[in-house]
Write a protein that holds these residues in place. Sequence first.
Motif, PDB file in Angstrom:
ATOM      1  N   PRO A 285       0.840  -1.202   0.000  1.00 26.76           N
ATOM      2  CA  PRO A 285       0.000   0.000   0.000  1.00 26.76           C
ATOM      3  C   PRO A 285       0.874   1.251   0.000  1.00 26.76           C
ATOM      4  N   ASP A 286       0.292   2.369  -0.381  1.00 25.52           N
ATOM      5  CA  ASP A 286       1.044   3.611  -0.441  1.00 25.52           C
ATOM      6  C   ASP A 286       1.638   3.983   0.916  1.00 25.52           C
TER       7      ASP A 286
ATOM      8  N   ARG B 132      -2.408  -3.809  -6.608  1.00 26.96           N
ATOM      9  CA  ARG B 132      -3.326  -4.770  -5.991  1.00 26.96           C
ATOM     10  C   ARG B 132      -4.167  -5.465  -7.063  1.00 26.96           C
TER      11      ARG B 132
ATOM     12  N   ALA C 253       0.364  -5.705   3.935  1.00 26.60           N
ATOM     13  CA  ALA C 253      -0.896  -5.572   3.209  1.00 26.60           C
ATOM     14  C   ALA C 253      -2.062  -5.301   4.170  1.00 26.60           C
TER      15      ALA C 253
ATOM     16  N   TRP D 154      -7.208  -6.234   1.702  1.00 29.64           N
ATOM     17  CA  TRP D 154      -6.608  -6.981   0.597  1.00 29.64           C
ATOM     18  C   TRP D 154      -6.695  -8.496   0.797  1.00 29.64           C
TER      19      TRP D 154
END
Length: 533
Positions: free
Chosen positions: A7-8, A35, A51, A55
């Motif tokens: 993720p960012d 993703r 994650a 997700w």
Amino acid sequence: MIGVVFPDARADAGQYVLAALRRSVSSAQAQAITRNALQEIAPDVVVAVDAPDAWSADLIAFVTRAASARPRKLIVFGHMPIALADYLRYRPAALPPELEQASRSASAPAGESRESAAVVRYGALAQTLGGGAWHRPFERFDFTDEWNNLGYGAIRADGSIWAVAEAPEVPAEAELAAVVVNGERQFAYAALWDAGASGVLWFNRPVGPCDSFEWRIVEQFLSGYRPDALPCQPVLSELPWGYDAAITSRLDCDEEVESARPLWQAYQRLGVPFSLAVHTQNLNRADQHEILRELLADRQQGAVLSHTATHSPNWGGSYDTALAEGAQSAELLERATGVPVRYAVSPFHQSPPYAMRGLIDAGYAGCIGGIIRNDPEFVTARGGALAGLPAGFVGHSQQCMLHGDCMLKEGDPLAIFRQAFDNAYATNTLFGYLDHPFSERYTYGWADEASRIEAHEQFIAYIRGKAKKPLFLHEEAALDFLRFRSLTQIIEEDGAFRVVTPSAHTTPLKTPLTLGVEFKGAHRQVEPGKALQ
């Protein structure tokens, strides 16, 4: 291909993991993916970095669809998404508040080591992936609160990317390693599952073990775990083909150069290459030049590196000062020796990213550094390209400082150094160690030159007794090999892999060293362009 998904919010950890993977499998074989690509591209191997729970469905589908499609491997670093955790019988829990204190080590007095109460302890299952009964403290020191001569970084308990993520339990049959505090097991640190037709490896840290010899477990999972049933990814060995150990060493000339001569003469008697990293303010004295010219008379046995112009902490504190430090040092060394300088050693081993960018722009091809006290991104299990930096520039972590101050007062004085080499030997790691020439001000804890030479000789004898075919390299040759390896690409076409090495004019590798590759449980010499079987 290995897809790395993050993720960012964890982009920093994701980039460090991506760089670590590329140091093992080449830049062509590890790519950041989205993703969405977990399902639309669905590479054979995925690494998920911290994650989010949202997700979970994507990762479960990636693992379970292998039953109707093809087998896959999944590596999870850090947080285990909640539904995937349930599928794997992984029971999460919050970290105990007292772990923060337990994760920290006291400073080491001269002649002693210190380590944190919290350690990672590996069990028998680790042998499945080339591990051993390893004991890795969260933090340890061999010299004040700066150096860990065993080479790895620090595991934190502070919520950072270098910290353990949670305090879970996993099925006993899946546990590779656990966190232990004062001898008492607390929670799981690493685990291995056979999940349906897929394999899953997990480490309790967003960056995984990218700063430790434990990275060997990741490489073995990728290259050789269940090769008859699961996809495997070739891993380029850090050791030149035909050798079971590779060793490089140097003296960092902070205050003196010529006083390195007695130890150099000992290395000549032993037939071991010798390297000097020179702080160029020493060159203001003409009597410090001759040893450099003599050393470089045989380029196979001697090397000179930059140790900056002024030995300022953190390369002076900015890109501009690092650029100036590197450029001025290289110019002065070439003027004194007639030989261009291509590699540097960081002062105090401090290697912030802006300094590496400055060295690149000053024309350097690589840098040696790495220390547990700071810049954790430069403490890397493998040498090679660094996150966010261009191809062709390499870093190598060499945290083993062979000083009198670090010789143990109790028992075997060289015990820690032997253990450092043993860890490198067991994990196919190119091993580097350092010392300093004496100056009028400081002898680095050695009683005298004779006792220092004796310790070096004993350590080299131990290495030669442990390894069946060791290769001793000076620092330039070692970094040239790492650079050659970093520019080599593993290419996958129609389900087959082949290794493409850089052309002769691309790298200045001056020794006839060749690469080895590990694939499906076999270790073989690289035959450029030929498909691996």
